[in-house]
Structures are given as structure tokens and as C-alpha cells.
Scaffold this active site. Sequence first.
Site, PDB file in Angstrom:
ATOM      1  N   GLU A 126     -26.324  -1.864  -7.615  1.00 24.64           N
ATOM      2  CA  GLU A 126     -26.834  -1.936  -6.702  1.00 24.64           C
ATOM      3  C   GLU A 126     -26.458  -1.369  -5.321  1.00 24.64           C
ATOM      4  O   GLU A 126     -25.507  -1.972  -4.745  1.00 24.64           O
ATOM      5  CB  GLU A 126     -27.522  -3.355  -6.768  1.00 24.64           C
ATOM      6  CG  GLU A 126     -28.689  -3.481  -5.736  1.00 24.64           C
ATOM      7  CD  GLU A 126     -28.850  -5.225  -5.639  1.00 24.64           C
ATOM      8  OE1 GLU A 126     -29.807  -5.198  -4.691  1.00 24.64           O
ATOM      9  OE2 GLU A 126     -28.345  -5.719  -6.370  1.00 24.64           O
ATOM     10  N   TYR A 172      -5.635   5.372  -0.374  1.00 27.54           N
ATOM     11  CA  TYR A 172      -7.112   5.077  -0.322  1.00 27.54           C
ATOM     12  C   TYR A 172      -7.534   4.703   1.092  1.00 27.54           C
ATOM     13  O   TYR A 172      -8.827   4.384   1.617  1.00 27.54           O
ATOM     14  CB  TYR A 172      -7.579   4.085  -1.342  1.00 27.54           C
ATOM     15  CG  TYR A 172      -7.358   2.765  -1.205  1.00 27.54           C
ATOM     16  CD1 TYR A 172      -8.445   1.985  -1.066  1.00 27.54           C
ATOM     17  CD2 TYR A 172      -6.191   1.908  -1.597  1.00 27.54           C
ATOM     18  CE1 TYR A 172      -8.379   0.791  -0.659  1.00 27.54           C
ATOM     19  CE2 TYR A 172      -6.088   0.648  -1.429  1.00 27.54           C
ATOM     20  CZ  TYR A 172      -7.000   0.029  -0.690  1.00 27.54           C
ATOM     21  OH  TYR A 172      -6.972  -1.231  -0.709  1.00 27.54           O
ATOM     22  N   ASP A 231     -13.569 -11.640   3.661  1.00 23.30           N
ATOM     23  CA  ASP A 231     -12.697 -10.915   3.211  1.00 23.30           C
ATOM     24  C   ASP A 231     -11.209 -11.187   3.452  1.00 23.30           C
ATOM     25  O   ASP A 231     -10.608 -11.333   4.485  1.00 23.30           O
ATOM     26  CB  ASP A 231     -12.702  -9.275   4.365  1.00 23.30           C
ATOM     27  CG  ASP A 231     -11.884  -8.453   3.752  1.00 23.30           C
ATOM     28  OD1 ASP A 231     -11.182  -8.419   2.854  1.00 23.30           O
ATOM     29  OD2 ASP A 231     -12.040  -6.907   4.589  1.00 23.30           O
ATOM     30  N   GLU A 278     -29.330   5.812   8.986  1.00 28.49           N
ATOM     31  CA  GLU A 278     -28.252   6.452   9.696  1.00 28.49           C
ATOM     32  C   GLU A 278     -29.019   7.446  10.806  1.00 28.49           C
ATOM     33  O   GLU A 278     -29.928   8.070  10.154  1.00 28.49           O
ATOM     34  CB  GLU A 278     -27.199   7.039   9.066  1.00 28.49           C
ATOM     35  CG  GLU A 278     -26.233   6.292   8.293  1.00 28.49           C
ATOM     36  CD  GLU A 278     -25.272   5.638   9.238  1.00 28.49           C
ATOM     37  OE1 GLU A 278     -25.320   5.752  10.487  1.00 28.49           O
ATOM     38  OE2 GLU A 278     -24.223   5.261   8.822  1.00 28.49           O
ATOM     39  N   CYS A 298      -6.984  -4.155  -1.904  1.00 25.72           N
ATOM     40  CA  CYS A 298      -8.389  -4.804  -1.572  1.00 25.72           C
ATOM     41  C   CYS A 298      -9.034  -5.265  -2.622  1.00 25.72           C
ATOM     42  O   CYS A 298      -9.594  -6.550  -2.656  1.00 25.72           O
ATOM     43  CB  CYS A 298      -8.926  -3.931  -0.438  1.00 25.72           C
ATOM     44  SG  CYS A 298      -9.817  -2.479  -1.337  1.00 25.72           S
ATOM     45  N   TRP A 343       0.799  -1.139   0.074  1.00 23.93           N
ATOM     46  CA  TRP A 343       0.058  -0.021  -0.016  1.00 23.93           C
ATOM     47  C   TRP A 343       0.827   1.136   0.026  1.00 23.93           C
ATOM     48  O   TRP A 343       0.227   2.450   0.150  1.00 23.93           O
ATOM     49  CB  TRP A 343      -0.991  -0.155   1.135  1.00 23.93           C
ATOM     50  CG  TRP A 343      -1.987  -0.855   1.065  1.00 23.93           C
ATOM     51  CD1 TRP A 343      -3.300  -0.578   0.783  1.00 23.93           C
ATOM     52  CD2 TRP A 343      -1.968  -2.357   1.556  1.00 23.93           C
ATOM     53  NE1 TRP A 343      -4.102  -1.757   0.713  1.00 23.93           N
ATOM     54  CE2 TRP A 343      -3.477  -2.716   1.154  1.00 23.93           C
ATOM     55  CE3 TRP A 343      -1.101  -3.129   1.798  1.00 23.93           C
ATOM     56  CZ2 TRP A 343      -3.713  -4.155   1.325  1.00 23.93           C
ATOM     57  CZ3 TRP A 343      -1.570  -4.637   1.898  1.00 23.93           C
ATOM     58  CH2 TRP A 343      -2.703  -5.070   1.625  1.00 23.93           C
ATOM     59  N   ASP A 373     -18.209   5.059  14.786  1.00 22.78           N
ATOM     60  CA  ASP A 373     -18.431   6.744  14.540  1.00 22.78           C
ATOM     61  C   ASP A 373     -17.077   7.280  14.375  1.00 22.78           C
ATOM     62  O   ASP A 373     -16.015   6.877  14.839  1.00 22.78           O
ATOM     63  CB  ASP A 373     -18.970   7.090  16.028  1.00 22.78           C
ATOM     64  CG  ASP A 373     -20.548   6.690  15.950  1.00 22.78           C
ATOM     65  OD1 ASP A 373     -21.150   6.479  15.350  1.00 22.78           O
ATOM     66  OD2 ASP A 373     -20.763   6.686  17.316  1.00 22.78           O
ATOM     67  N   HIS A 414     -13.404   0.114   0.760  1.00 18.22           N
ATOM     68  CA  HIS A 414     -12.792  -1.317   1.098  1.00 18.22           C
ATOM     69  C   HIS A 414     -13.696  -2.332   0.247  1.00 18.22           C
ATOM     70  O   HIS A 414     -15.083  -2.066   0.408  1.00 18.22           O
ATOM     71  CB  HIS A 414     -12.643  -1.450   2.524  1.00 18.22           C
ATOM     72  CG  HIS A 414     -11.984  -2.746   2.661  1.00 18.22           C
ATOM     73  ND1 HIS A 414     -10.955  -3.187   2.137  1.00 18.22           N
ATOM     74  CD2 HIS A 414     -12.559  -3.955   3.567  1.00 18.22           C
ATOM     75  CE1 HIS A 414     -10.393  -4.233   2.592  1.00 18.22           C
ATOM     76  NE2 HIS A 414     -11.364  -4.904   3.547  1.00 18.22           N
ATOM     77  N   ASN A 442     -20.091   0.622  10.686  1.00 18.09           N
ATOM     78  CA  ASN A 442     -20.809   1.324  11.763  1.00 18.09           C
ATOM     79  C   ASN A 442     -20.239   2.435  12.703  1.00 18.09           C
ATOM     80  O   ASN A 442     -20.739   2.737  13.331  1.00 18.09           O
ATOM     81  CB  ASN A 442     -21.805   0.576  12.611  1.00 18.09           C
ATOM     82  CG  ASN A 442     -22.994  -0.118  11.785  1.00 18.09           C
ATOM     83  OD1 ASN A 442     -24.015   0.347  11.738  1.00 18.09           O
ATOM     84  ND2 ASN A 442     -22.696  -1.451  11.581  1.00 18.09           N
ATOM     85  N   GLU A 496     -21.850  35.432   4.790  1.00 15.25           N
ATOM     86  CA  GLU A 496     -21.382  34.239   3.927  1.00 15.25           C
ATOM     87  C   GLU A 496     -20.329  34.696   3.194  1.00 15.25           C
ATOM     88  O   GLU A 496     -20.584  35.598   2.444  1.00 15.25           O
ATOM     89  CB  GLU A 496     -22.509  33.424   3.477  1.00 15.25           C
ATOM     90  CG  GLU A 496     -21.614  32.137   2.479  1.00 15.25           C
ATOM     91  CD  GLU A 496     -22.755  31.389   1.801  1.00 15.25           C
ATOM     92  OE1 GLU A 496     -23.428  30.494   2.456  1.00 15.25           O
ATOM     93  OE2 GLU A 496     -22.737  31.368   0.603  1.00 15.25           O
ATOM     94  N   VAL A 539     -11.202  15.352  -2.690  1.00 17.29           N
ATOM     95  CA  VAL A 539     -11.279  15.507  -4.061  1.00 17.29           C
ATOM     96  C   VAL A 539     -10.799  14.558  -4.929  1.00 17.29           C
ATOM     97  O   VAL A 539      -9.582  14.085  -4.729  1.00 17.29           O
ATOM     98  CB  VAL A 539     -10.798  16.894  -4.482  1.00 17.29           C
ATOM     99  CG1 VAL A 539     -10.633  16.995  -6.170  1.00 17.29           C
ATOM    100  CG2 VAL A 539     -11.193  17.975  -3.727  1.00 17.29           C
ATOM    101  N   GLU A 570     -31.223   1.982  14.578  1.00 17.86           N
ATOM    102  CA  GLU A 570     -29.865   2.117  14.160  1.00 17.86           C
ATOM    103  C   GLU A 570     -28.796   2.215  15.338  1.00 17.86           C
ATOM    104  O   GLU A 570     -27.808   1.531  15.647  1.00 17.86           O
ATOM    105  CB  GLU A 570     -29.384   3.241  13.062  1.00 17.86           C
ATOM    106  CG  GLU A 570     -27.750   2.835  12.617  1.00 17.86           C
ATOM    107  CD  GLU A 570     -27.107   3.741  13.370  1.00 17.86           C
ATOM    108  OE1 GLU A 570     -25.707   3.975  13.296  1.00 17.86           O
ATOM    109  OE2 GLU A 570     -27.596   5.113  13.874  1.00 17.86           O
TER     110      GLU A 570
END
Length: 695
Positions: free
Chosen positions: A435, A524, A356, A445, A274, A238, A398, A333, A396, A546, A590, A450
Site C-alpha cells: 500500500e 543503501y 524510529d 510533489e 534500519c 553499516w 530538496d 529507510h 520533503n 540523440e 541500478v 506542497e
Amino acid sequence: MALLEVSSIEFDFEKNNAAHLTRGVSSSTPILRRGQPFTITLHLNRAFQEPRDTLDLITETGPSPSEASGTRAVFRVSGPPVKRSWSAAVQNSSSSSVTLSVTSPANASIGKYSLKIQAAKGTPQTSALGEFILLFNPWCAADSVFLASEDERQEYVMREHGFVYRGTSEHIEAMPWDFGQFEADIVHICLELLDVSPKHRKNPGLDCSRRNDPVYVGRVVSAMVNCVDDRGVINGRWDGMYYDGVSPSWWNGSVDILRRWFSCGCQPVSYGQCWVFAAVMCTVMRCLGIPTRPVTNYDSAHDTDGNLTIDEFYTLRYGMKVKESSDSMWNFHVWVESWMARPDLPAGYDGWQVLDPTPQEKSEGVHCCGPAPLKAILEGDTDLKYDVAFVFAEVNADKVCWVVKPDGTMIRDSADIKTIGKNISTKAVGITEREDITHLYKYPEGSVKERAVFEKALQRGSRILKNMLEHSDSCQISKGLQLNFVQETRTVSGKEIAVTLIILNNSETPKSLTLNLNAQVMLYTGRPACQIWSRRVTAKIGPNTETEFPVSIPYSQYGRVLRHNNTVKLTAIAVEDGGSRETSFTEKNVVVSSPELLLGVNGDPVQFQPMMAEVTFFNPLLEPLTDCTISLTGSGLLFKTIDTCVGALGPQLRIRLQIPFTPTKTGSRMLTVGFNSDQFCEVKAYTSVTINPPK
């Protein structure tokens, strides 16, 4: 009457392989699916007469077959049926031959088998009839990989090409991939992969007996696709240093990788990441008969300490992302899902399972992962096997961003519960569209359900949540100041990166700010590769006002360091002048898109008739491209990848290359082309073509 003797055997390869949907694999080797009958014709020295004559068939697999382990079976033609056992019956007979219908049990071990016959009563003498390969059977209702939908069986077992999704959650890229699971030598390579595994070398008899279980086979394949613990297929890397191998982005398909591994004495192929690990595993699993699909999770967490929190750290002075944590959040991933029953778990966990092969963490002492039931991930049942807790965190966890002050103290920006685990993607059945299957992994979320599942998983975790708040000063985050990067148009490599920083003062008082802006090229995997740009400016923002601040980074500053990566992370930290010293933070990834590569085909699309591929590429730079190569791949169209060395391509010049090929298989096929140079890599294109049989 003379003793019954077998003079020869006809193993109707074409008919049997067609019935077992393996005709595209081989016409000279019987490749069969378990739980489904196949026919053989025995040529005898006289007529077969029941019940006076008896024929006992013997099947064996593995180096030390035994009836106790299920790797050896002895069964009589027209004998009484025995549940979950081999059986054979006379289909028709003549004066000198008999045709038998032989059926394997739906729970037989997969692998290479020998078939023998014992034709005379009371004699131990056997005659070898031949060999065959037995695979899983998703068409058989009694098989643990049975999949009810024919459309899904065609997609997840039979289709030899598809897409692997990469990029970012805001810029999803479909990368064409040639799986090629039915190329003639691939099934033998896949069985060799099982035979060189540590489990087989340690106890060959036990290993072969357990090959009846897709759960076991899936774990072995997951471990063997990477080479960390064994003689696996792919060596991962990597850091962008690929000089002694091949860049992961060079590969267009799995076949070249598997063939290279096999031809080099089962030595690892360098290099993969991966999506390469997952795509090769998809090839192996489909080849063995297990329905499998590659799946991409965007903003994917790698939670090393089990606290369901991913911590990212940025310097206050420059806004640079720094490596302070072993946790990381990958842009994307890729893993695979395989369809199978889970009799080892309570009811309700059959179906899609995450596997995996990318070596991240150990599972029972080995670098593999899964199978983890999607149902368990959805419901937060992280105590179930295998590796549900790890996969749950990937979709999942945080995310918490911290601003590190010069004295080492940290400001906790915020906890983001919605960033990780977005747009979980796979190819749709029967079409080329993506899909979104996020709903199979998590509830919406921020919903009550959840958050309840998250708390359940957190409580079931074996490690405690670290309390970093003791070392932070969260009150210094500005409540009245908001920052946000906006990008109007996508960035194409060779052009400048142009974005706008929006600064919004929601308070009733003016603010004097110091803005620390930074841009880094990112791997990545979420790790910074290098800094390419930074600015420190001051600004005054009126109340309820603004303000826009344009950011422009020319190609000359990012082009040379972006070759093996395509993401630039922009960060902005605003520090309020005066006594409050409140801060505000924002970031944006970006994606720099590759130049356009075009691929077309000419000629009559008929099997064994010559055709022509036409590749077109334009150099958008004001400098020459060096060490340019074009690689063309397509199972059923080409026996192997065709590599063409182009050399140099001058500034703003176009190359048009014609490559002849002759299709060998009929049906829907995909031709994939890749362009690589010292300046650009990961430039891909594909075209679909339907090859008709000769008239």
C-alpha cells in the site's frame, strides 16, 4: 460465624486469554488487556454473604507500588463504581465459592501485576492470589490506542508475519518478515526490555506509573531497540564488517533477535540496520498491544543541519560521488508507525505516529525518534513534538547535486524538489500487496500546497539555509544538452549490468564532448562503498540529435564487492569542449537482483502433525558458492529458526533440501527461508500455509 477465608483460586487462563485475544501467547499465565473484564473464582471456607462479608482486592505493579502513582489499587468487591479505577463484582456464588468479574481501568499502566485479597474486616492481613500481565487494548474505546476497524486490528496487532519493503524507488522489493509477537516467551522479553531501560533504572516507580501512556512507552521502546545509550537489543553497523556478529540481511524475523538478547543477559545482538530495528520494534509494540506497522520511505533524506537540503557532490574528472557533506540520501529507510491518541498536543494529531528506533540523531539527549504525528508532518507543523522536523526532512528535503572542479570550485547542477520521499510503503490490510501511503505524509510533489507547507516548515526551522551559491558557478550547466541512463531489463546477480546512456543535443549547433562515466557500489545509506568501473571518452553530437552510448559492466567487476549491498550508482558528466566548458550531469541507481530461491511445503496442514519444507536454489555462477547456509523461520510452525549448513555448491548446480517441521499453532502462517553464502546474501523466499485444528 467463621471468618471468611480463601482456600484457593482459579484463574481461568484459557477462558480469560481467549476473551482478551491472547490465547496464542500463553495458556498458563493470565495475559489481559486493560479496560476489559476478566474472571476469577475464589474457593472459600463457607458461603460468601453480602453485605455482611467484604472482599477487598489489591493490584500492584512495579517495585514500589503506590496508590498515588497509580501502580497500586485497593478496591472492594461490589463497591461503588469509580471512574478510571479498578472494579470487581460478583458474577455468581455457591456455598463454597464465588466468581468475580474484575475490570481494570482503560488507562492502567501495562506490565506485570500481582493480585492480592483482604477477606476480613478490620485486619491488614492479605493473601496472594496470583500474577497477571496487563497490555494495551485497541479493542477498548476508552483506551488511548483504540483502533475502530477490526480488519486493521487484525493486521496491525494480531498478524505475526508480514513484509518489510526495501530496494529503491524504481525497484521495490518485498522482504518477508516473521514478527512472532505471540511466541510464548516474547511478552516476558518485551517487559524485560522496559525494565532494563535507563528510565526504569533511574526511577522505577515513576517509570511504571508512566507506562499507562503509549507515547511514553513508544519513546522508551524506540530508544531500547538500539543500544547506543543503554542495554538495548540491536547493535547497528553499516560498513559491511560483520565478522564478529551476524549480517543484518541474515535475519528472517524478530524472535531470534529478542531471544538472543534476553538469553545473553540483555547484551546487544550484532548486527542490524534500519529494517531490522523497525521490524523488531514492530514486534515489541504489537506484543504490548499498540497497533503498529513497518513503513518504508524511498529516497529518504538524512538532513543533519536542518536546512531541508541534501547536498551531493561528484568529481568533474571521474564523475565519482564523494563524501563532502554530512547529509545523505538513503535508497530507503524503514521506521514504524503506531496508532495512539496524543492528549499532549492540540486537537487533531491523534492517529498514526512515526517512531524510529534506528540511531540517527538524538531526541532530548537520547537516540530515539518520535512519536511524530503524520498530520503534523503533512502540514509542516515542525515545532510539535516529537521530532516532527527531522521526519519532515526525511520525506520533503530538496536534493542538490554539485560538480566539484579540480580547483575546488563547484558547479551547481540543479535543485530537485521531487526526488526525496517517494513511494512510502507498508503492507496492505488483509492481503499481501503493498500500500502506497505517500499522501499521508505530503501533498503532491510540486503542487502549490506542497511548496507552501515546505516554506512553512523552513521558516519554522531553527537553523538558517546555508548559502553555497556564493561558492558555485551555476551558469555553467548546459541548457541544450541532456543526459539520461536507460535500463531495458533488470540485472540479476551473475549477469552483466547493461544500460544505455542517451545523449540529447537540443541546440542548433553541434557539440564536442568529453564524457566522464563512473560506477560505484553504494551502501543503501547513500554512501559510496567502492569504485568498480570508469570510462572517459569523447563524442561529437550533431544539432537536434540523440545519440546512444552503451554501458556494460561484467559480473567479474562487481560481484566480489556487492555481497552486502545490491545497488550500483552510475554517473555521467558531459563537459563541452571549447570555450564554454558547459556541463551536464545524470545518475542512475541500478539494483542487482538476487538469484531465485524456491520454497514449498508438503504434508497435511494440521496442528501437531509433521510436515515437510522443500527449499530449492540454483547457483547461476561459473564458480562455486562457498559457506552456504539455509535458515528456515516461521512463528507457530517452528519453535526456533532451523539453520542448515550446506557448505559448497558447485558452479551451475542445484540444491534441493527437505526440512521437517511440526506446526504448533492454527491459522494463517508464513514460512520464510533465507539463503546466504560468501557470494550471495539477502536471498529470501516465503510461502503461506493455513494450519487447521486437529479433527
